[in-house]
Design an enzyme around this catalytic site. Structure first.
Site, short mmCIF file in Angstrom:
data_model
loop_
_atom_site.label_atom_id
_atom_site.label_comp_id
_atom_site.label_asym_id
_atom_site.label_seq_id
_atom_site.Cartn_x
_atom_site.Cartn_y
_atom_site.Cartn_z
N HIS A 56 -18.25 -16.19 0.37
CA HIS A 56 -17.98 -15.33 -0.95
C HIS A 56 -16.37 -15.81 -1.30
CE1 HIS A 56 -17.64 -11.99 1.95
NE2 HIS A 56 -16.43 -12.01 1.66
N CYS A 79 -23.92 -13.64 2.42
CA CYS A 79 -23.29 -12.56 3.45
C CYS A 79 -24.51 -11.63 3.88
CB CYS A 79 -21.97 -11.85 2.90
SG CYS A 79 -21.14 -11.32 4.30
#
Lengths: 463, 250
Positions: B195, B96
């Site tokens: 995630h 991310c």
């Protein structure tokens, strides 16, 4: 004319939705009223003789608002309050429309006080519409990042809302939460801080779920001399900027945890209050402290505060206790890492083996992102559970998380809520306690099943 | 010589969005269960990274404010070492925000630009404050199987010509919601938006990273299979939910 139509429509919707058993009718009537007349909330709020109070924050809104409601009643006021969890504009509109007459006025208007729990992101809109005399901020935790965005974003939204409140509004803030305490800088009116002074339950270090440990002024890492839970504690910035936890005026000087509740001593300017609550966990001591601080800010006498706290019964899904098939079942909502950590600590506090059922759903109201469970210290349960049932549509994700916490073999992993709840009850010995810890949508399902089974004691044993 | 995986965890206090901790727990457990030693070096602001001392480097995601704090330090204090490590074949996993900062630059919603390390040939741009965030469950077809996770990002990532994505999006948005790519691979450096946590429920990918990281120093490494029944169930449930989502009424 439009106002009358809006209120009438809301009342009709509420009646219809209850007759059709569509649920409690907590949001739809308000939605209808707002459609018919978009100014309905400010119009009605203006007619509340005692003005309005907003209760917001990540954790504890419902319980805090409920505690404050009891206090306000004990003080002789008549609160108009939204129902548990129905904390968007439509929930506020519903509460107002149901309490009002068709003309939008209230019977006994002089003693009417609006008391609304408000969703974190809805605070600006609610503040504009209600023009509250008091806003209470409890805490700011990382919660449902997919829905609210980042913690810093929520803090910025709150700052802007506080700035626009006007000088006549009071802001009540948790001194132990650095990002809540920082809101004082944006306030133009009176600010009242509350905080915990009893450090007997404090730990030294921050847990994994801790947020907000950066100084709002210079960005340095904050130093804690005591941590109560999450990032709540006695904090200060170690640099020259000298920002530190403000000294609170309403203070919990003694907190004692008991198996079935919590004893509290709270001191305030010119008085003190002691209370025993049927709630456990340090987070509930904070909720009571927050409610007392708001009551103090409203000018309520300590005697009425004490009576109000004494009248408390647990809110829907918040440590509510039911008896089903001879088992005592306690439902404790958990929706973010800091909150769940504290729930686990409370459940395991006495060291005895427990029967526990965890329900993890990923609906919009739960947070679609379940990755938060990886920040929870489930290790707290290791060696302390007799049976552990795991359910919800993300049951296997939870089972995997538990495997990493040394809880390799949950008794059951069952995605279906009703089946899992039956299995959990069966695994709990008769006369035993079952702790049910669900996310929000799972709580609604669990609560309905338990209520039904509590009326039919043998139901859960069949099929 | 005792087998040991030496992990560098970059900015654990600042880059720790929901669940990044699960990735570290996963690497540790999958090493320990095989009798492989595990050592973590946490590197924060101002701390130098020594490229020769690590087999695997992990950097997670952050909220915007933290990401700004990290960006400068990352380029100044660790940029050279990270590029050197990548060139030597050290495994890098960037998730991310960390993934974005490993590219050439990140341009935020207000147009402000954060320079990146340049381990990956890619750029990330946020289309502006009103733009839709890419939020939801993701399923990716990767060369070693499917990957499942959750994405939550405003930035759109575009790979330079010749840079390969980590996988193809089956469900979700991926790098930019347009070209069907998710993540990036450059040698042994892997970047991704996933995630959730990523590694625990993608055990094959976790093992791929461990194996690649250790092979540089231990040529005869044997990776014993582990009991992944719970992992596979969680993986399958995530695929099911992402591709054919049941409605939960509220």
């Amino acid at each position: 004319m439009r106002r009358i139509a809006a209120i009438a429509a809301a009342k009709a919707t509420a009646a219809l939705s209850q007759r059709l058993r569509m649920g409690g009718g907590t949001a739809l009537p308000g939605l209808v009223a707002e459609r018919v007349d978009p100014h309905i909330v400010p119009e009605m709020a203006r007619r509340l003789g005692q003005g309005s109070v907003i209760v917001t924050g990540t954790n504890g809104k419902t319980t805090t608002a409920r505690l404050l409601r009891g206090i306000v009643r004990a003080a002789g006021l008549r609160p108009v309050a939204n129902r548990a969890g129905s904390n968007l504009m439509r929930g506020i509109a519903t509460a107002l429309a149901q309490a009002a007459g068709l003309d939008g006025g209230f019977a006994g208007a002089k003693r009417r006080l609006g008391l609304f729990e408000v969703d974190e992101a809805t605070v600006p809109e609610a503040a504009r519409a209600l023009r509250p005399r008091l806003v209470l901020f409890t805490n700011l935790f990382r919660d449902q990042l997919d829905r609210y965005g980042e913690v810093e974003h929520v803090a910025a939204v709150w700052r802007d809302a506080v700035r626009t409140l006007g000088g006549s509004a009071t802001v009540v803030l948790n001194a132990d939460d650095p990002s809540v305490a920082a809101l004082a800088q944006a306030a133009t009116g009176r600010v009242l801080f509350y905080g915990v002074e009893d450090t007997s339950r404090a730990s030294e270090g921050l847990e994994h779920a801790a947020d907000a440990r950066w100084c709002s002024s210079c960005g340095s890492e904050l130093v804690y001399s005591a941590v109560f839970y999450g990032h709540l504690g006695h904090w200060h910035c170690p640099t020259h900027c000298r920002v530190a936890r403000p000294s609170p005026r309403v203070v919990a000087t003694r907190i004692e945890m008991e198996p079935e509740g919590t004893s509290l001593m709270i001191t305030m300017p010119g008085g003190e209050v002691s209370a025993r609550l049927p709630l456990t966990g340090l987070y509930n001591a904070y909720n009571a402290l927050a409610a007392v601080a708001a009551a103090v800010a409203l000018g309520i006498e300590s005697e009425a505060i004490e009576r109000g706290l004494g009248s408390f019964t647990a809110a829907f899904g918040r440590q509510e206790r039911l008896t089903v098939g001879g088992r005592r079942v306690q439902v404790i909502l958990a929706k973010n890492p800091a909150g769940l950590n504290e729930v686990l600590r409370t459940i395991t506090a006495d060291g005895e083996e427990k029967d526990v059922a965890l329900f993890l759903n990923d609906g919009i109201a739960d947070g679609r992102d379940v990755s938060w469970i990886w920040d929870v210290d489930f290790d707290l349960l290791a060696g302390k559970v007799r049976s552990l049932t795991v359910s919800g549509n993300r049951a296997w994700e939870m089972a995997l998380r538990l495997k990493y916490a040394g809880l390799d073999t949950p008794s059951e992993v069952e995605e279906d809520t009703a089946t899992a709840l039956r299995l959990a009850l069966r695994a709990t010995p008769e006369d035993g306690n079952l702790y049910v810890v669900p996310t929000y949508t799972a709580m609604l399902q669990v609560r309905e099943l338990l209520a039904r089974w509590a009326r039919q004691p043998a139901f859960w044993e069949t099929s | 010589m005792e087998l040991k995986l030496r992990l560098a965890h970059l900015y654990p206090k600042l880059m720790n969005i929901y669940g990044d901790r699960g990735n570290i727990l996963c690497l540790e457990r999958r090493c320990r269960e095989r009798g492989i030693g595990f050592e973590v070096t946490e590197l924060g602001l101002g701390e130098k990274m020594k490229p020769k001392e690590h087999d695997l480097v992990f950097i997670g995601g952050a909220q915007d404010r933290e990401q700004r704090r990290v960006a400068e330090d990352l380029v100044k204090e660790k940029g050279k070492a990270l590029k050197e490590a990548a060139a030597k074949g050290v495994v890098i996993l960037a998730v991310c925000g960390g993934y974005q900062l490993m590219g050439r630059y990140y341009r935020g919603a207000e147009g402000e630009e954060l320079p990146g390390v340049g381990v990956f040939g890619l750029r990330t741009e946020h289309p502006g404050p009103g733009a839709k965030r890419f939020i939801g469950n993701v399923v990716v077809e990767w060369q070693g199987g499917t990957l499942v996770g959750f994405e939550n990002h405003g930035g759109r990532t575009h790979l330079d010509d010749g840079v390969e994505p980590l996988g193809r999006v089956v469900a979700g948005f991926g790098n930019n919601g347009d070209d069907g790519g998710e993540g990036a691979v450059c040698g042994n450096a892997y970047g991704t938006y996933l995630h959730g946590s990523l590694l625990p429920k993608n055990p094959r990918f976790a093992d791929h990273l461990i194996e690649t990281a250790l092979r540089r120093r231990y040529k005869d490494l044997e990776m014993a299979p582990l009991d992944d029944r719970v992992e596979e169930m969680a993986h399958a449930a995530a695929v099911r939910l992402a591709t054919r989502r049941g409605i939960i009424s509220v």
